[in-house]
Design a protein around this motif. Sequence first.
Motif, PDB file in Angstrom:
ATOM      1  N   GLU A   9      40.642  46.696  22.933  1.00  0.00           N
ATOM      2  CA  GLU A   9      40.607  45.705  23.840  1.00  0.00           C
ATOM      3  C   GLU A   9      41.784  45.433  24.922  1.00  0.00           C
ATOM      4  O   GLU A   9      41.294  44.937  26.050  1.00  0.00           O
ATOM      5  N   MET A  10      42.883  45.359  24.294  1.00  0.00           N
ATOM      6  CA  MET A  10      44.012  45.170  25.189  1.00  0.00           C
ATOM      7  C   MET A  10      43.912  46.440  26.417  1.00  0.00           C
ATOM      8  O   MET A  10      44.460  45.943  27.532  1.00  0.00           O
ATOM      9  N   VAL A  11      43.649  47.521  25.931  1.00  0.00           N
ATOM     10  CA  VAL A  11      43.761  48.650  27.044  1.00  0.00           C
ATOM     11  C   VAL A  11      42.758  48.212  28.140  1.00  0.00           C
ATOM     12  O   VAL A  11      42.977  48.142  29.284  1.00  0.00           O
ATOM     13  N   LEU A  12      41.565  48.016  27.568  1.00  0.00           N
ATOM     14  CA  LEU A  12      40.556  47.664  28.534  1.00  0.00           C
ATOM     15  C   LEU A  12      40.813  46.380  29.363  1.00  0.00           C
ATOM     16  O   LEU A  12      40.372  46.349  30.585  1.00  0.00           O
ATOM     17  N   ASN A  13      41.231  45.316  28.842  1.00  0.00           N
ATOM     18  CA  ASN A  13      41.837  44.443  29.717  1.00  0.00           C
ATOM     19  C   ASN A  13      42.546  44.763  30.847  1.00  0.00           C
ATOM     20  O   ASN A  13      42.907  44.351  32.034  1.00  0.00           O
ATOM     21  N   THR A  14      43.616  45.810  30.334  1.00  0.00           N
ATOM     22  CA  THR A  14      44.618  46.175  31.338  1.00  0.00           C
ATOM     23  C   THR A  14      43.932  47.094  32.476  1.00  0.00           C
ATOM     24  O   THR A  14      44.080  46.907  33.792  1.00  0.00           O
ATOM     25  N   VAL A  15      42.953  47.738  32.023  1.00  0.00           N
ATOM     26  CA  VAL A  15      42.103  48.394  32.865  1.00  0.00           C
ATOM     27  C   VAL A  15      41.429  47.354  33.948  1.00  0.00           C
ATOM     28  O   VAL A  15      41.303  47.585  35.143  1.00  0.00           O
ATOM     29  N   ARG A  16      40.771  46.182  33.419  1.00  0.00           N
ATOM     30  CA  ARG A  16      39.976  45.594  34.361  1.00  0.00           C
ATOM     31  C   ARG A  16      41.091  44.789  35.279  1.00  0.00           C
ATOM     32  O   ARG A  16      40.641  44.689  36.351  1.00  0.00           O
ATOM     33  N   ASP A  17      42.402  44.400  34.720  1.00  0.00           N
ATOM     34  CA  ASP A  17      43.153  43.882  35.800  1.00  0.00           C
ATOM     35  C   ASP A  17      43.382  45.041  36.787  1.00  0.00           C
ATOM     36  O   ASP A  17      43.378  44.449  38.003  1.00  0.00           O
ATOM     37  N   VAL A  18      43.605  46.312  36.501  1.00  0.00           N
ATOM     38  CA  VAL A  18      43.977  47.186  37.337  1.00  0.00           C
ATOM     39  C   VAL A  18      42.913  47.235  38.351  1.00  0.00           C
ATOM     40  O   VAL A  18      43.045  47.539  39.699  1.00  0.00           O
ATOM     41  N   VAL A  19      41.642  47.382  37.865  1.00  0.00           N
ATOM     42  CA  VAL A  19      40.368  47.576  38.623  1.00  0.00           C
ATOM     43  C   VAL A  19      40.296  46.425  39.675  1.00  0.00           C
ATOM     44  O   VAL A  19      40.102  46.444  40.874  1.00  0.00           O
ATOM     45  N   ARG A  20      40.691  45.160  39.333  1.00  0.00           N
ATOM     46  CA  ARG A  20      40.231  44.116  40.149  1.00  0.00           C
ATOM     47  C   ARG A  20      41.432  43.771  41.228  1.00  0.00           C
ATOM     48  O   ARG A  20      41.223  43.492  42.308  1.00  0.00           O
ATOM     49  N   ASP A  21      42.829  44.287  40.618  1.00  0.00           N
ATOM     50  CA  ASP A  21      43.728  44.028  41.730  1.00  0.00           C
ATOM     51  C   ASP A  21      44.095  45.018  42.528  1.00  0.00           C
ATOM     52  O   ASP A  21      44.508  44.981  43.769  1.00  0.00           O
ATOM     53  N   ARG A  22      43.936  46.316  42.065  1.00  0.00           N
ATOM     54  CA  ARG A  22      44.319  47.605  42.841  1.00  0.00           C
ATOM     55  C   ARG A  22      43.339  48.533  43.413  1.00  0.00           C
ATOM     56  O   ARG A  22      43.650  49.126  44.352  1.00  0.00           O
ATOM     57  N   ILE A  23      42.044  48.463  42.566  1.00  0.00           N
ATOM     58  CA  ILE A  23      41.166  49.511  42.881  1.00  0.00           C
ATOM     59  C   ILE A  23      40.077  48.706  43.721  1.00  0.00           C
ATOM     60  O   ILE A  23      39.883  49.574  44.817  1.00  0.00           O
ATOM     61  N   ALA A  24      39.349  47.835  43.058  1.00  0.00           N
ATOM     62  CA  ALA A  24      38.008  47.217  43.843  1.00  0.00           C
ATOM     63  C   ALA A  24      38.611  47.139  45.232  1.00  0.00           C
ATOM     64  O   ALA A  24      37.634  47.354  46.430  1.00  0.00           O
ATOM     65  N   PRO A  25      39.752  46.485  45.812  1.00  0.00           N
ATOM     66  CA  PRO A  25      40.254  46.065  47.059  1.00  0.00           C
ATOM     67  C   PRO A  25      40.272  47.268  48.079  1.00  0.00           C
ATOM     68  O   PRO A  25      40.068  47.223  49.142  1.00  0.00           O
ATOM     69  N   ARG A  26      40.465  48.500  47.253  1.00  0.00           N
ATOM     70  CA  ARG A  26      40.683  49.680  48.007  1.00  0.00           C
ATOM     71  C   ARG A  26      39.604  50.659  48.261  1.00  0.00           C
ATOM     72  O   ARG A  26      39.440  51.633  48.777  1.00  0.00           O
ATOM     73  N   ALA A  27      38.471  50.341  47.576  1.00  0.00           N
ATOM     74  CA  ALA A  27      37.330  51.389  47.002  1.00  0.00           C
ATOM     75  C   ALA A  27      36.650  51.666  48.614  1.00  0.00           C
ATOM     76  O   ALA A  27      36.473  52.655  48.733  1.00  0.00           O
ATOM     77  N   ALA A  28      36.348  50.796  49.421  1.00  0.00           N
ATOM     78  CA  ALA A  28      35.475  50.999  50.522  1.00  0.00           C
ATOM     79  C   ALA A  28      36.710  51.884  51.570  1.00  0.00           C
ATOM     80  O   ALA A  28      36.188  52.828  52.255  1.00  0.00           O
ATOM     81  N   GLU A  29      38.002  51.585  51.470  1.00  0.00           N
ATOM     82  CA  GLU A  29      38.806  52.194  52.448  1.00  0.00           C
ATOM     83  C   GLU A  29      39.068  53.603  52.034  1.00  0.00           C
ATOM     84  O   GLU A  29      39.149  54.627  52.612  1.00  0.00           O
ATOM     85  N   ILE A  30      39.242  53.908  50.570  1.00  0.00           N
ATOM     86  CA  ILE A  30      39.191  55.246  50.040  1.00  0.00           C
ATOM     87  C   ILE A  30      38.012  56.167  50.742  1.00  0.00           C
ATOM     88  O   ILE A  30      38.123  57.124  51.083  1.00  0.00           O
ATOM     89  N   ASP A  31      36.840  55.355  50.524  1.00  0.00           N
ATOM     90  CA  ASP A  31      35.605  56.209  50.921  1.00  0.00           C
ATOM     91  C   ASP A  31      35.671  56.361  52.421  1.00  0.00           C
ATOM     92  O   ASP A  31      35.541  57.498  53.161  1.00  0.00           O
ATOM     93  N   SER A  32      35.874  55.460  53.318  1.00  0.00           N
ATOM     94  CA  SER A  32      35.974  55.559  54.751  1.00  0.00           C
ATOM     95  C   SER A  32      36.810  56.555  55.441  1.00  0.00           C
ATOM     96  O   SER A  32      36.570  57.255  56.231  1.00  0.00           O
ATOM     97  N   LYS A  33      38.181  56.207  54.868  1.00  0.00           N
ATOM     98  CA  LYS A  33      39.382  57.370  55.169  1.00  0.00           C
ATOM     99  C   LYS A  33      39.113  58.631  54.839  1.00  0.00           C
ATOM    100  O   LYS A  33      39.856  59.492  54.981  1.00  0.00           O
ATOM    101  N   ASP A  34      38.658  58.797  53.295  1.00  0.00           N
ATOM    102  CA  ASP A  34      38.472  60.062  52.801  1.00  0.00           C
ATOM    103  C   ASP A  34      40.098  60.641  52.539  1.00  0.00           C
ATOM    104  O   ASP A  34      40.256  61.806  52.569  1.00  0.00           O
ATOM    105  N   GLU A  35      40.797  59.576  52.144  1.00  0.00           N
ATOM    106  CA  GLU A  35      42.202  59.910  51.832  1.00  0.00           C
ATOM    107  C   GLU A  35      42.454  59.987  50.233  1.00  0.00           C
ATOM    108  O   GLU A  35      42.182  58.969  49.781  1.00  0.00           O
ATOM    109  N   PHE A  36      43.211  60.755  49.828  1.00  0.00           N
ATOM    110  CA  PHE A  36      43.392  60.565  48.237  1.00  0.00           C
ATOM    111  C   PHE A  36      44.383  59.532  48.127  1.00  0.00           C
ATOM    112  O   PHE A  36      45.498  59.307  48.589  1.00  0.00           O
TER     113      PHE A  36
END
Length: 380
Positions: A9-36
């Motif tokens: 549970e602890m690991v998954l909670n960390t993942v959810r935090d990372v997704v919410r704070d760092r990945i979800a806000p970048r998802a559209a930009e990663i796609d549009s810029k096609d930058e690693f």
Amino acid sequence: MIPLNDEQEMVLNTVRDVVRDRIAPRAAEIDSKDEFPWDIVEVYAQNGLLAPLLPEQYGGIGAEYLLFAMIIEEISKASPSAALILIAQADGFLPIHSRGSDILKETYLPRLASGSLSAFAATEPGAGSDILSMKTRAVPNGDHYVLDGRKCFITNGSIADVITVFAYTNPARKAKGMSAFVVEKGSAGLAYGKNEDKMGMRGSVNSELIFEALAVPVQNRVGEEGEGFANMMETLDGSRLFAASQAVGLAQGAVDEAVGYARERVQFGGPIASLQAIQFMVADMVAYTEAARMLTYRAARLLDEGKKRQITRFCAMAKFVASDTAMKVTTDAVQVLGGYGYMKDFPVERMMRDAKLIQLYTGTNQIMRLVAGRDIFRGD
Ligand SMILES: Cc1cc2nc3c(=O)[nH]c(=O)nc-3n(C[C@H](O)[C@H](O)[C@H](O)COP(=O)(O)OP(=O)(O)OC[C@H]3O[C@@H](n4cnc5c(N)ncnc54)[C@H](O)[C@@H]3O)c2cc1C
């Protein structure tokens, strides 16, 4: 839902935090810029997510396949492309972890858990589904092998520090004449062809690799000569589970978008969620996503329990069921959003483009059905 222990549970909670704070806000930009997204690799490394399947002695957390499947699923709800970084990483290190010598493991695995990237290089221009027709050769020459050949579509290819390469050491023996080797970035004789410009899963790097008289030390052979094909197939079982988890997460992400939109969008004086046509479509989306998730978790459990007899069939079935589901669910999500679904202002068109790839890679869904079908009729 499957019960998890506190640590999981602890690991998954960390993942959810990372997704919410760092990945979800970048998802559209990663796609549009096609930058690693190197920033996301750093976040993964900081949070111990680059190689959770590895035991602690090599810098991992000794995660079960089920937990890793759930990690991939969580990330894929927001960005399957960001999840693919971890999938390609696991594809690259699993052959070393399962059959490599202690020296190989000690040399490479801690690096891969702490920030270096890996890749799995099997496919060639003339050898996709028919992987035994590969042309890459490794010829022994004293304390090293001479590697010649060309690989294509390799995820993380030109950015990986460590590449697990499959080549024939004895082509006449076919499946029993293939071996695996660890090749390091910067090796003399390693060149890069083009990086692919893809329909979806943008931000992920797919490269052509060219080996010209590349000297690989004998100690970089993974396992014995002739074990490469078995190692590849074992790795692909896991890889198909990861692809299935990616597809389940992606489908769930599309369901969430469609449900949220249907609640808000008003036509004919009420939310479109009150229309039975929309409810039927969304009911199918939710039901198929849940069914795909259960099959995927079943495959993960079989891998964790080491149920060899069933693993290959269930990983193949989970992969084609989940990715066909993701394709249908993301297409329907575009339908629920109507014209807005087709616009880049909303994420569902990206999700639909991303879903297509999961039906293709780590063995196409035709090959998955072939693998499962043969196994069903094997008769033991
Ligand atoms: C974005 C991306 C990332 C990838 N990453 C990697 C990677 O990291 N490492 C790696 O090694 N490979 C990678 N691949 C390669 C991928 O696994 C192959 O593309 C895939 O296995 C299919 O091979 P192919 O593209 O040559 O298609 P083909 O094998 O040429 O197939 C073409 C069509 O024929 C069908 N077909 C072929 N044979 C049969 C059969 N016997 N029965 C029924 N239908 C059949 C296929 O299903 C498909 O529809 C990647 C591919 C892509 C697109």
